[in-house]
Scaffold this active site. Structure first.
Site, PDB file in Angstrom:
ATOM      1  N   SER A   1       6.094  -7.168   3.987  1.00  0.00           N
ATOM      2  CA  SER A   1       7.377  -6.928   5.206  1.00  0.00           C
ATOM      3  C   SER A   1       7.861  -8.119   4.975  1.00  0.00           C
ATOM      4  O   SER A   1       7.813  -9.416   4.477  1.00  0.00           O
ATOM      5  CB  SER A   1       6.499  -6.746   6.560  1.00  0.00           C
ATOM      6  OG  SER A   1       5.130  -7.930   6.067  1.00  0.00           O
TER       7      SER A   1
ATOM      8  N   ALA B   1      -3.406  -6.418  -6.011  1.00  0.00           N
ATOM      9  CA  ALA B   1      -2.612  -5.143  -4.728  1.00  0.00           C
ATOM     10  C   ALA B   1      -3.066  -4.947  -3.970  1.00  0.00           C
ATOM     11  O   ALA B   1      -4.137  -5.383  -3.230  1.00  0.00           O
ATOM     12  CB  ALA B   1      -3.124  -3.915  -6.334  1.00  0.00           C
TER      13      ALA B   1
ATOM     14  N   CYS C   1      10.303   1.258   2.161  1.00  0.00           N
ATOM     15  CA  CYS C   1      11.809   0.778   2.789  1.00  0.00           C
ATOM     16  C   CYS C   1      13.112   1.125   2.381  1.00  0.00           C
ATOM     17  O   CYS C   1      13.472   0.207   3.493  1.00  0.00           O
ATOM     18  CB  CYS C   1      10.931  -1.105   1.918  1.00  0.00           C
ATOM     19  SG  CYS C   1      11.255  -0.223  -0.446  1.00  0.00           S
TER      20      CYS C   1
ATOM     21  N   GLU D   1      11.042  -8.307  -2.333  1.00  0.00           N
ATOM     22  CA  GLU D   1      11.733  -6.805  -2.254  1.00  0.00           C
ATOM     23  C   GLU D   1      11.199  -6.971  -0.440  1.00  0.00           C
ATOM     24  O   GLU D   1       9.446  -6.624  -0.960  1.00  0.00           O
ATOM     25  CB  GLU D   1      10.701  -5.584  -3.135  1.00  0.00           C
ATOM     26  CG  GLU D   1      10.963  -6.070  -4.479  1.00  0.00           C
ATOM     27  CD  GLU D   1      12.974  -5.972  -4.582  1.00  0.00           C
ATOM     28  OE1 GLU D   1      13.231  -5.938  -4.018  1.00  0.00           O
ATOM     29  OE2 GLU D   1      13.341  -6.763  -5.799  1.00  0.00           O
ATOM     30  N   LEU D   2      11.523  -6.939   0.320  1.00  0.00           N
ATOM     31  CA  LEU D   2      11.301  -6.709   2.017  1.00  0.00           C
ATOM     32  C   LEU D   2      11.178  -6.010   2.783  1.00  0.00           C
ATOM     33  O   LEU D   2      11.562  -4.247   1.644  1.00  0.00           O
ATOM     34  CB  LEU D   2      11.734  -8.364   2.631  1.00  0.00           C
ATOM     35  CG  LEU D   2      10.923  -9.536   1.513  1.00  0.00           C
ATOM     36  CD1 LEU D   2      11.469 -10.558   2.183  1.00  0.00           C
ATOM     37  CD2 LEU D   2      10.001  -9.832   1.589  1.00  0.00           C
TER      38      LEU D   2
ATOM     39  N   GLU E   1      -5.744  -3.655  -0.934  1.00  0.00           N
ATOM     40  CA  GLU E   1      -6.636  -4.004  -0.445  1.00  0.00           C
ATOM     41  C   GLU E   1      -6.859  -1.635   0.106  1.00  0.00           C
ATOM     42  O   GLU E   1      -7.726  -1.926  -0.299  1.00  0.00           O
ATOM     43  CB  GLU E   1      -7.218  -4.602   0.541  1.00  0.00           C
ATOM     44  CG  GLU E   1      -7.502  -5.814  -0.078  1.00  0.00           C
ATOM     45  CD  GLU E   1      -5.851  -6.900  -0.609  1.00  0.00           C
ATOM     46  OE1 GLU E   1      -5.069  -6.060   0.758  1.00  0.00           O
ATOM     47  OE2 GLU E   1      -6.091  -7.250  -1.308  1.00  0.00           O
TER      48      GLU E   1
ATOM     49  N   TRP F   1       0.541  -1.480  -0.482  1.00  0.00           N
ATOM     50  CA  TRP F   1      -0.036  -0.164  -0.225  1.00  0.00           C
ATOM     51  C   TRP F   1       0.897   1.370   0.109  1.00  0.00           C
ATOM     52  O   TRP F   1       0.374   2.384  -0.401  1.00  0.00           O
ATOM     53  CB  TRP F   1      -0.388  -0.525   1.370  1.00  0.00           C
ATOM     54  CG  TRP F   1       0.020  -0.591   2.439  1.00  0.00           C
ATOM     55  CD1 TRP F   1      -0.395  -1.346   2.852  1.00  0.00           C
ATOM     56  CD2 TRP F   1       0.823   0.633   3.424  1.00  0.00           C
ATOM     57  NE1 TRP F   1       0.973  -1.584   4.340  1.00  0.00           N
ATOM     58  CE2 TRP F   1       1.387  -0.396   4.419  1.00  0.00           C
ATOM     59  CE3 TRP F   1       0.944   2.004   3.377  1.00  0.00           C
ATOM     60  CZ2 TRP F   1       1.756   0.154   5.388  1.00  0.00           C
ATOM     61  CZ3 TRP F   1       1.954   2.245   4.797  1.00  0.00           C
ATOM     62  CH2 TRP F   1       2.584   1.041   5.331  1.00  0.00           C
ATOM     63  N   ASN F   2       1.698   1.537   0.371  1.00  0.00           N
ATOM     64  CA  ASN F   2       3.440   2.322   0.170  1.00  0.00           C
ATOM     65  C   ASN F   2       2.856   3.042  -1.078  1.00  0.00           C
ATOM     66  O   ASN F   2       3.077   4.491  -0.467  1.00  0.00           O
ATOM     67  CB  ASN F   2       3.703   2.216   0.937  1.00  0.00           C
ATOM     68  CG  ASN F   2       4.989   1.675   0.382  1.00  0.00           C
ATOM     69  OD1 ASN F   2       4.622   0.765  -0.751  1.00  0.00           O
ATOM     70  ND2 ASN F   2       6.194   1.097   0.829  1.00  0.00           N
TER      71      ASN F   2
END
Ligand code: NAD
Length: 477
Positions: free
Chosen positions: A227, A174, A282, A248-249, A176, A149-150
């Site tokens: 995350s 994607a 991130c 991609e965490l 919510e 969501w970012n």
């Protein structure tokens, strides 16, 4: 102002409602602005079938034609930037100008990968006469992708761009909380003439969707951004079914401010970057290790710039920082700050939530934070910076590397010798010197350690969406 979009799933080239939906909330005032459909199993089955058909057609579509459609969709996104940015600000909270930049960045990802589609070269291996060894990069198949969501538009853009450029079909779930960014991408591709089934967009209960899609035989790659905790779960599921995963965490980016850097300039640049997207990035610069010789002027400049930040609704003029995305982030930030202060950290700015509606949390600075504070190891994912003094570059590098993450890392210095050491010794996928920009479309982006594996963007990113096939060809039998 136009209404927030009527949200649909996009499956097999058609817009589709679901039996249930979930509210979309504006984090600036906590009002419900829309309803996001929750895909049921029959919707996911329809997406799988559509993606199978889409792949059959798309893999045989020439790279030049694929590139043409990617560029056309990117042009439509650029044309629609104001409308898309408004929707992103309403669902996410970020200032309108930052939402506009996000849309442009998303368009750049499509444009870059359009070029890469045409440059996906194979290799001829030198051999004895009469036999040729030729290495091909072929599309991997249907991709199951999950975006957070970012960055409601540019995060799904990265994955859709890679999949489509390589000749894959994709089912993307994607976020919510922020569905409009991805919806606008699907609209742009629909209008650009993308064949039905190549791109399928769903929303729903994240764990239901990932647990249903990943084991399906047809799914050949899992691409996730989010995350580390969720990334570990999805990596485990992918491994059980022997499928590659692109992860991609989280990150916990260190910034090394060396004794030769201009402290006022470095402090000002750092404060501006810290509050971008309310720190929910991130790659957000978070752990500042500042040489003790310039610690005071750096901290003063940082605080001075933060002091002038106007917080509010991202659609209002002059607002530099919006709310954080949801109540979970506010609670997480409060917990980390409370923990650090109880262990002896100095609170130099912020730290206290203003009353009223909206998930607002102020720009916050903790200084001289002890190593045992949780914030030294846990990603705050919000407008929170830690500024600690260090006595040497050795100490700064050791501390920077002392976490399980390794995504972005930054340094301010004009010394070539420092840059040489930083380049060799920092454990991070992306190191930036005298700039806090971690990646652009042309550069590979991704992490080491628990920040994940694989790269998005650059020449490297597209390769994840392909399989390597070697053909050995003897000229006669
Ligand atoms: P979370 O771990 O609950 O969710 C992160 C993302 O993963 C969300 O988009 C969510 O929809 C998705 N997700 C959750 N469970 C899933 C599942 N079983 N299958 C598929 N997708 C799933 O965390 P959150 O509270 O939404 O976000 C906070 C944390 O997430 C932050 O601390 C940050 O580390 C991380 N995050 C990272 C990025 C990034 O760009 N790397 C982006 C957003 C969030």
């Amino acid at each position: 102002m136009p209404d927030y979009p009527d949200l649909h799933l996009y499956i097999g080239g058609r817009w589709r409602k679901a039996a249930e939906d979930l509210p979309v909330i504006n984090p600036a005032d906590e009002k419900v602005i829309g309803a996001v459909p929750v895909a049921a199993q029959q919707d996911l089955d329809a997406a799988l079938e559509a993606a199978a058909q889409g792949f059959t057609l798309w893999r045989k579509t020439s790279p030049a034609r694929r590139a043409e459609i990617l560029r056309k969709a990117a042009a439509l996104l650029r044309e629609r930037v104001a409308e898309i940015a408004r929707d992103i600000t309403r669902e996410h909270g970020k200032p309108f100008a930052q939402a506009e930049l996000e849309v442009i960045r998303g368009a750049e990802f499509f444009e870059w990968d359009a070029g890469e589609a045409e440059r996906l070269y194979g290799r001829v291996i030198p051999s004895e006469p009469g036999i040729r060894y030729i290495v091909h990069h072929q599309p991997i198949g249907t991709v199951a992708a999950f975006s957070p969501w970012n960055f409601p538009m540019s995060q799904p853009a990265r994955k859709i761009a890679g999949a489509l450029a390589a000749g894959c079909s994709i089912i993307i779930k994607a976020a919510e909380e922020t569905p409009a960014g991805a919806l606008h991408i699907a609209r742009a591709f629909h209008d650009a003439g993308l064949p039905a089934g190549v791109l399928n967009l769903v929303f729903g209960v994240p764990s239901h969707i990932s647990e249903y899609l990943i084991p399906q035989e047809q799914i050949r790659l899992i691409a996730f951004t989010g995350s580390t905790a969720v990334g570990k779960k999805l990596t485990g599921l992918a491994a059980q079914h022997v499928k590659p995963a692109l992860m991609e965490l989280g990150g916990h980016a260190p910034v090394l401010v060396c004794d030769d850097a201009d402290p006022a300039r470095a402090g000002t640049i750092s404060a501006i970057r810290k509050i971008r997207n309310a720190g929910q990035v991130c790659t957000s610069p978070t752990r500042f290790f500042v040489h003790e010789k310039i610690y005071k002027p750096f901290t003063a400049a940082f605080l001075d710039r933060l002091g002038s930040v106007r917080t509010g609704n991202g659609l209002d003029d002059g607002v530099e920082m919006g709310p954080v995305a949801n109540a979970r982030r506010v609670e997480a930030l409060e917990t980390l700050v409370g923990d650090a202060v109880s262990k002896g950290a100095k609170l130099l700015a912020g730290g206290e939530r203003a009353g009223g509606r909206g998930y607002f949390y102020p720009p916050t600075v903790l200084a001289e934070v002890p190593e045992e504070a949780r914030v030294m190891r846990e990603e705050p994912f919000g407008p929170l910076a830690v500024i600690n003094p260090v006595a040497s570059l050795d100490e700064a590098i050791a501390k920077a590397n002392g976490v399980r993450f390794g995504l972005a890392a930054y340094a301010f210095t004009n010394s070539a010798a420092n840059v040489d050491r930083i380049t060799d010794e920092l454990e991070a996928g992306n190191v930036s010197i005298n700039t806090l920009e971690a990646s652009v479309a042309a550069t590979p982006f991704g992490g080491v350690k628990e920040s994940g594996f694989g790269r998005e963007g650059g020449a490297e990113g597209l390769l994840h969406y392909t399989v390597i096939k070697n053909v050995s060809h003897r000229m006669a039998i």
